[in-house]
Design an enzyme around this catalytic site. Structure first.
Site, PDB file in Angstrom:
ATOM      1  N   GLU A 531      26.257  16.691  39.635  1.00 19.28           N
ATOM      2  CA  GLU A 531      25.781  16.917  38.264  1.00 19.28           C
ATOM      3  C   GLU A 531      25.967  15.613  37.470  1.00 19.28           C
ATOM      4  O   GLU A 531      26.781  15.520  36.564  1.00 19.28           O
ATOM      5  CB  GLU A 531      26.492  18.087  37.583  1.00 19.28           C
ATOM      6  CG  GLU A 531      28.003  18.071  37.609  1.00 19.28           C
ATOM      7  CD  GLU A 531      28.588  19.235  36.800  1.00 19.28           C
ATOM      8  OE1 GLU A 531      27.920  19.704  35.855  1.00 19.28           O
ATOM      9  OE2 GLU A 531      29.708  19.660  37.118  1.00 19.28           O
ATOM     10  N   GLU A 540      23.012   8.097  32.889  1.00 16.71           N
ATOM     11  CA  GLU A 540      24.422   8.072  33.262  1.00 16.71           C
ATOM     12  C   GLU A 540      24.587   7.614  34.708  1.00 16.71           C
ATOM     13  O   GLU A 540      25.586   7.904  35.360  1.00 16.71           O
ATOM     14  CB  GLU A 540      25.060   9.448  33.027  1.00 16.71           C
ATOM     15  CG  GLU A 540      25.122   9.807  31.547  1.00 16.71           C
ATOM     16  CD  GLU A 540      25.830  11.124  31.269  1.00 16.71           C
ATOM     17  OE1 GLU A 540      26.505  11.641  32.195  1.00 16.71           O
ATOM     18  OE2 GLU A 540      25.730  11.629  30.147  1.00 16.71           O
TER      19      GLU A 540
END
Length: 787
Positions: A531, A540
């Site tokens: 995730e 990210e």
């Protein structure tokens, strides 16, 4: 995320709708209400009233001053018949206020009074004397109201739009008034559009003296719906998006305009919605009501974090009725019997003095749609609040941050569904396992790894999926955060019954799973679950992280969850955020306008329209996992050393080895704008295919934060807010234009950043386009995400 009463829509403490604050304004009022009159108005159900700062006496003094000036000019002209008008002839100077010029004074209830500047001034006048007098009056009034403790001052907006310099004169006067006002907020009163009869009723100095403003000031012919917004945009631009001007009062017309204009005002810093008596209609019972479209607009606007207040214009009570009531008031204290009787009658009548228009708005207040799961007080507080993106590789998250993410059941339900589908299809397709082992039923025993396990929510979902499908698994949880590692060990003992092997390491340095029953043997992974997605999908560093661990994925059968993700863009107008960024820049944040901010975008306007070939939201790029060829592996094979230790090579960025160039991206998108406007940045979103079934006929398991797809693919998911790429200077564009967006995802093997710019084009002919404007190239390299 917490599930206490304040966040639970079904709890008693959760507000079902925002409250209405209702004020009263009279366009003919020339004096501040007395204490008694003010109390009587509040007894009618109003929460506050407006008050003129100066009175009729001051108006007459100013008129007399201008008349005397005209007489002086006439006498001068008669004595200089052959001379040209003297530009140095002194203009009228408005003297300071006296106690006869105002009934507005500091008082105990100043907080429930909104100061209203004189509507008879004309800051837009082409007559320099009238515009000068108007500017002086405005400065005198705002300075005095500021002295009296006024929190805000409403200033009637320009009555004319368009060319001729009138709006520029007005904007310059407001910019000067901000200095005179000290700490008080100035609120410009604007119509939503120039609907006939929606303007101030008071005569101006220009009309009183039959002065002409020229043909350019006449709003005649076809109504330009966006001209009033143009004027407001000019005013706040001249005032440099001042935070003390950053409020607006919008007059709601009887006939609402198209949705594009309603959304444009929704994006603005609304403080008041003003509704005149004629905007209301009579229902069957001859009571005031608003159309369904008006009700929908109000319900929509009331969803703002700072919900606007209401001002009812000229709906009573009249000043004469207040004075009459005051005369009938009993001055002596009542007896206990009289007081008790009055109380009973009051309860029985249920506020008989309640204004009928206020009563109707109270009805609308009760009829508002209840808050949805995405409108809890906590989520509402995040509206347009800027957050720096996470640095997951360089920073270790705290437990509270993990807990907040874990509070989204939709996200983890979708992940569990994807894992379940993958395990079920593994059996149907009879795919081999990485370790070649089978369970008692002859089904393969799968090796599953959760990389970046955090506090373990995905680990729990993997175990659930295995139980649902009857799949035997060996499960590894890999986490680099040493603090989260402690929590995972505890979860394994107390919750997971020691079914999980917990490993503390950066996933990119993990040596792979060691299957049970084997010593010094490493195997591949059948299903890799992560995730790592950010608001823009890749922001990210999910691509870089998965590059570092995908070598452990079994080929060709191994599955990565997620399998792919796409980034999407749309240009937006968001003046609130732009003003916030200007404040941050002034406060020392030099990179405020070159930071991709995570923000729950709310008070904003999507300026582009969906047309054939050009959507309102357009895909920028895509990442798919696993990657077939990695330059870092090739580099190591060729040079016998890891790319991280390499010196400058042939990468696209000077000084890089080029081993991460496959994760660089570029896009060039064209958005079509039917109406004119201004943009303050680019809104970024993502979609992800968690698992694409390999059996024909099945739908992929997806998650999305795209506004037009989230309800279909992952309704009520709250784990991600959009990302915002700001512009240093607002970019204005005319109607029927094309906004061309260029964006790059750049890397130099040690960090990743974004670069972006926007250009404006309009068609001047069948084959000719003209460029109207462009932004500079923005870059987040100084605050890049470290690999």
């Amino acid at each position: 995320m917490s599930t206490d009463g304040s966040l639970n829509p079904e709890s008693d403490s959760f507000d079902s709708h925002p409250p209405f604050y209702i004020g009263q304004h009279s366009s003919t009022r020339s004096e501040t209400l007395t204490d008694t009159q003010h109390s009587q108005v509040l007894d009618r159900g109003f929460n506050f009233v407006t008050s003129p700062i100066t009175n009729r006496h001051f108006f007459e003094r100013v008129v007399a001053l201008y008349k005397a000036h005209l007489t002086e000019k006439e006498l001068w002209s008669r004595s200089h018949t052959t001379a040209k008008p003297n530009p140095s002839l002194p203009g009228p100077v408005v003297p300071t206020l006296t106690d006869e010029d105002t009934s507005y004074f500091p008082c105990s209830y100043v907080g429930s009074i909104v100061a209203y500047s004189s509507p008879w001034t004309d800051l837009c006048s082409s007559n320099p004397d009238i515009s000068s007098i108007s500017r002086q009056v405005l400065n005198i009034e705002v300075a005095y109201a500021n002295f009296c403790g006024a929190r805000s001052i409403i200033i009637p907006g320009p009555r004319r739009d368009g060319s001729g310099g009138g709006v520029a004169l007005y904007a310059r006067a407001i910019q000067e008034a901000l200095q005179a006002a000290g700490r008080t907020n100035l609120i410009i009163h604007m119509p939503m559009y120039r609907e006939p009869g929606l303007e101030e009723k008071a005569e101006t100095l220009t009309s009183l003296f039959k002065e002409s403003n020229g043909p350019e000031d006449v709003n005649a012919g076809e109504i330009d719906l966006f001209s009033a917004w143009d004027s407001w945009n000019t005013i706040r631009l001249v005032c440099n998006y001042s935070t003390r001007l950053f409020y607006i009062a919008v007059r709601i017309p009887r006939r609402l305009p198209e949705k594009e204009l309603q959304e444009r005002w929704f994006a603005e810093p609304l403080h008041y919605l003003t509704i005149a008596q004629k905007t209301f209609q009579e229902n069957r019972n001859r009571h005031p009501s608003l159309s369904r479209h008006h009700q929908e607009l109000i319900n929509h606007y009331m969803r703002l974090k700072n919900a606007p207040w209401f001002i009812l214009n000229d709906v009573g009570p009249a000043i004469e009725s207040l004075e009459e009531s005051a005369d009938k008031m009993v001055t002596d204290f009542p007896t206990l019997t009289e007081a008790n009787q009055t109380l009973k009658e009051s309860r029985k009548s249920q506020m008989p003095n309640l204004n009928v228009f206020v009563a109707y708005l109270r009805h609308l207040e009760r009829q508002q749609p209840p808050f949805s799961i995405l409108e809890t007080p906590t989520l509402t507080s995040f509206q347009d609040w800027l957050q720096s993106p996470l640095q997951p590789l360089s920073d270790n998250l705290e437990s509270a941050t993990y807990e907040m993410f874990e509070g989204d059941p939709v996200k983890y339900d979708q992940y569990e569904l994807a894992i379940t589908e993958a395990m079920a299809e593994w059996k149907v397709l009879k795919k081999p396992s990485a370790i070649g082992a089978v369970d008692a039923n002859g089904n393969p025993e799968l090796v599953v790894a959760v990389a970046g396990a955090g506090r373990g929510p995905l680990v729990t979902r993997v175990l659930r999926a295995a139980k649902k499908t009857g799949t035997s698994i060996q499960l590894w949880a890999v986490e680099k955060n040493q603090n989260a590692y402690v929590y995972l060990l505890r979860q394994n003992k107390r919750v997971w019954d020691n079914q999980v092997t917990v490993v503390k390491t950066d996933m990119r340095g993990w040596e792979g799973p060691q299957p049970k029953g084997y010593t010094n043997v490493r195997c591949k992974v059948d299903i890799l679950v992560t995730e790592l997605l950010g608001s823009f999908g890749d922001n990210e560093l999910s691509p870089e992280c998965l590059d570092g661990i995908q070598g452990h994925l079994a080929q060709p059968h191994g599955i990565s969850i997620p399998q792919s993700y796409t980034a999407h863009l749309s240009p937006i107008s968001t003046p609130r955020i732009f003003a916030d960024l200007k404040t941050r820049t002034g406060g020392g944040d030099a990179n405020a306008f070159e930071t991709p901010w995570v923000v729950r975008l709310f008070a904003m306007d999507f300026v582009a329209q969906k047309v054939p070939g050009h959507g309102r939201f357009q895909q920028a790029w895509e990442f798919v996992h696993p990657v077939d060829v990695l330059r870092a592996d090739e580099f190591a094979d060729e040079n016998g050393v890891s790319a991280k230790f390499a010196t400058a090579g042939g990468g696209s960025i000077a000084g890089s080895s080029g081993t991460n160039d496959h994760n660089a991206r570029h896009c060039h998108l064209t958005f079509v704008c039917r109406t004119r406007g201004v943009i303050h940045g680019l809104a970024g979103f993502f979609e992800s295919v968690l698992y694409a079934p390999q059996i024909p006929g099945k739908q992929p398991v997806e998650i999305s934060i795209l506004p037009d797809q989230i309800d279909r693919k992952s309704k009520d998911m709250i784990s991600w807010f959009p990302i915002f790429f700001p512009l240093k200077t607002p970019l204005e564009f005319p109607q029927d234009t094309e906004l061309e967006v260029s964006m790059w995802r750049q890397t130099d093997d040690t960090k990743v950043w974004y670069e972006w710019m926007v250009e404006v084009f309009a068609w001047a002919g069948p084959k000719t386009r003209m460029k109207f404007g462009t932004t500079e190239l923005h870059s987040s390299r100084k605050i890049a995400c470290l690999m």
